[in-house]
Design a protein around this motif. Structure first.
Motif, PDB file in Angstrom:
ATOM      1  N   ASP A   1      -0.398   4.865  -1.249  1.00 11.41           N
ATOM      2  CA  ASP A   1      -1.412   5.284  -0.648  1.00 11.41           C
ATOM      3  C   ASP A   1      -1.230   5.920   0.726  1.00 11.41           C
ATOM      4  O   ASP A   1      -1.569   5.059   1.647  1.00 11.41           O
ATOM      5  CB  ASP A   1      -2.446   4.053  -0.505  1.00 11.41           C
TER       6      ASP A   1
ATOM      7  N   ALA B   1      -7.299   2.865   0.956  1.00 12.75           N
ATOM      8  CA  ALA B   1      -7.618   1.448   1.373  1.00 12.75           C
ATOM      9  C   ALA B   1      -8.313   1.592   2.708  1.00 12.75           C
ATOM     10  O   ALA B   1      -8.267   0.557   3.423  1.00 12.75           O
ATOM     11  CB  ALA B   1      -6.390   0.840   1.379  1.00 12.75           C
TER      12      ALA B   1
ATOM     13  N   PHE C   1       0.868  -1.118  -0.104  1.00 11.90           N
ATOM     14  CA  PHE C   1       0.021   0.124   0.036  1.00 11.90           C
ATOM     15  C   PHE C   1       1.102   1.273   0.156  1.00 11.90           C
ATOM     16  O   PHE C   1       0.795   2.106  -0.656  1.00 11.90           O
ATOM     17  CB  PHE C   1      -0.904   0.138   1.121  1.00 11.90           C
TER      18      PHE C   1
END
Ligand code: ADP
Ligand code: MG
Length: 248
Positions: free
Chosen positions: A154, A176, A148
Motif C-alpha cells: 500500500d 490505509a 502495509f
C-alpha cells in the motif's frame, strides 16, 4: 549543498556508494528534517560517554559499510537504560555482526563501532523512500510501515520535485490513510509535519541528483502537534564511473 557533496566524495574515495547512517542524517538535518539526537562510538568506552550525551534511554546500531540491513545482522539494540546495558549491547552487536559476515561469506568492517541515538516514541511507523528510474529520474514513495508496505504494498509515488498539494494528496491516497486520522482511541497523526518531511526530502534529492536511492524506514509519525522523526535513513549514491546504470 557543500556538506552533501563532501560526504559523497569521502564515501566514493573509500570505495563505497553507501552513505553511513550518521552521514545520511547529517545531510538530512541540514535540510531541516527532524532526526532524534545521535552520536557515533568506535569502542564500548566511547559508547558509554556518548550515550550519556545523547541521553538515556538509547539505541545502539552497527555502523558499518558492510551492513545495510542492521537488524538482519543482529545489529540493533533498543531501549538501553544505563552504562551496563550499553556495554553489553556494544559487545553483542560486534559479535553478531562478525558472525553475520561469516555466514554471508564476506568481511564486515567493525572499526567504526556503533551509531547511538535516542530511543524514540514510534507513534505510527511510516516510510518515505526515493528511487531513481532511468527513464523518469527520481520518484518519491510514501506508505505506512510494516505489513502495509511489505505485504499489502500500500504505497504511492510522485515524481520529484513535488508541490505541497502533491504531498498532501500522496498521504491521503494510500488505502490505509484512515489510520492517520486516528484509530482505537489514538488521536490523529501529525500529517502537516509528515508533509514537511516529504517536501524537504524532495528538495534534498533535487539538489543532490547523484542520490540513487533513499530509504527512511521507519519514520515515526506522532500525534498531531508532536511532529515526525526520521528514525532510520539509508542513502545509496551513484558511482560516477558507472554513470547511467541504475541500482534497480
Ligand atoms: P534496519 O532497518 O537497518 O534493520 P533500523 O534503524 O530501522 O535498522 O532499526 C530496526 C527497528 O528498530 C526499526 O524499524 C524500529 O522499529 C526500531 N528502532 C530503530 N531505531 C529506533 C529508535 N531510535 N527508537 C525506537 N525504535 C527504534
Ligand atoms: Mg530500518
Amino acid at each position: 549543498m557543500k556538506l552533501a557533496k563532501k560526504i559523497f566524495e569521502t564515501a566514493l574515495s573509500e570505495g563505497r556508494t553507501f552513505v553511513l547512517e550518521h552521514e545520511a542524517k547529517d545531510i538530512m538535518k541540514a535540510y531541516g528534517i527532524p532526526i532524534p539526537a545521535y552520536a557515533t562510538a568506535a569502542t564500548a568506552d566511547e559508547a558509554v560517554v556518548e550515550s550519556a550525551n545523547v541521553g538515556y534511554p538509547v539505541v545502539l546500531k552497527i555502523l558499518s559499510k558492510d551492513v545495510l540491513h542492521k537488524s538482519d545482522a543482529g545489529g540493533v539494540k533498543l531501549n538501553l537504560k544505563n552504562e551496563d546495558d550499553v556495554r553489553k549491547a556494544f559487545d553483542e552487536i560486534m559479535k553478531n555482526a562478525k558472525k553475520y559476515g561469516e555466514e554471508q561469506g564476506h568481511d564486515v568492517d567493525l572499526s567504526r563501532g556503533v551509531f547511538i541515538t535516542e530511543f524514540a516514541e514510534m507513534g505510527t511507523e511510516v516510510i518515505i523512500g526515493v528511487i531513481k528510474d532511468p527513464q523518469f529520474s527520481h520518484a518519491i514513495m510514501f506508505g505506512l510501515g510494516g505489513i502495509f508496505v511489505e505485504v499489502l504494498k500500500d504505497v504511492t509515488f510522485r515524481l520529484i520535485p513535488l508541490t505541497k498539494a502533491d504531498a498532501y494528496e500522496m498521504v491521503h491516497e494510500i488505502k490505509a490513510a484512515k489510520i492517520l486520522e486516528g484509530v482505537r482511541g489514538q488521536g490523529p497523526r501529525d500529517v502537516d509535519a509528515l508533509v514537511e518531511v516529504i517536501l524537504a526530502v524532495s528538495k534534498m534529492i533535487s539538489e543532490n541528483p547523484e542520490i540513487n536511492e533513499l530509504d527512511c524506514n521507519p519514520v515515526a509519525l506522532l500525534e498531531k502537534g508532536k511532529g515526525a522523526l526520521v528514525v532510520d535513513a539509508r542513502i545509496l549514491i551513484e558511482d560516477p564511473n558507472k554513470k547511467g546504470e541504475s541500482t534497480h
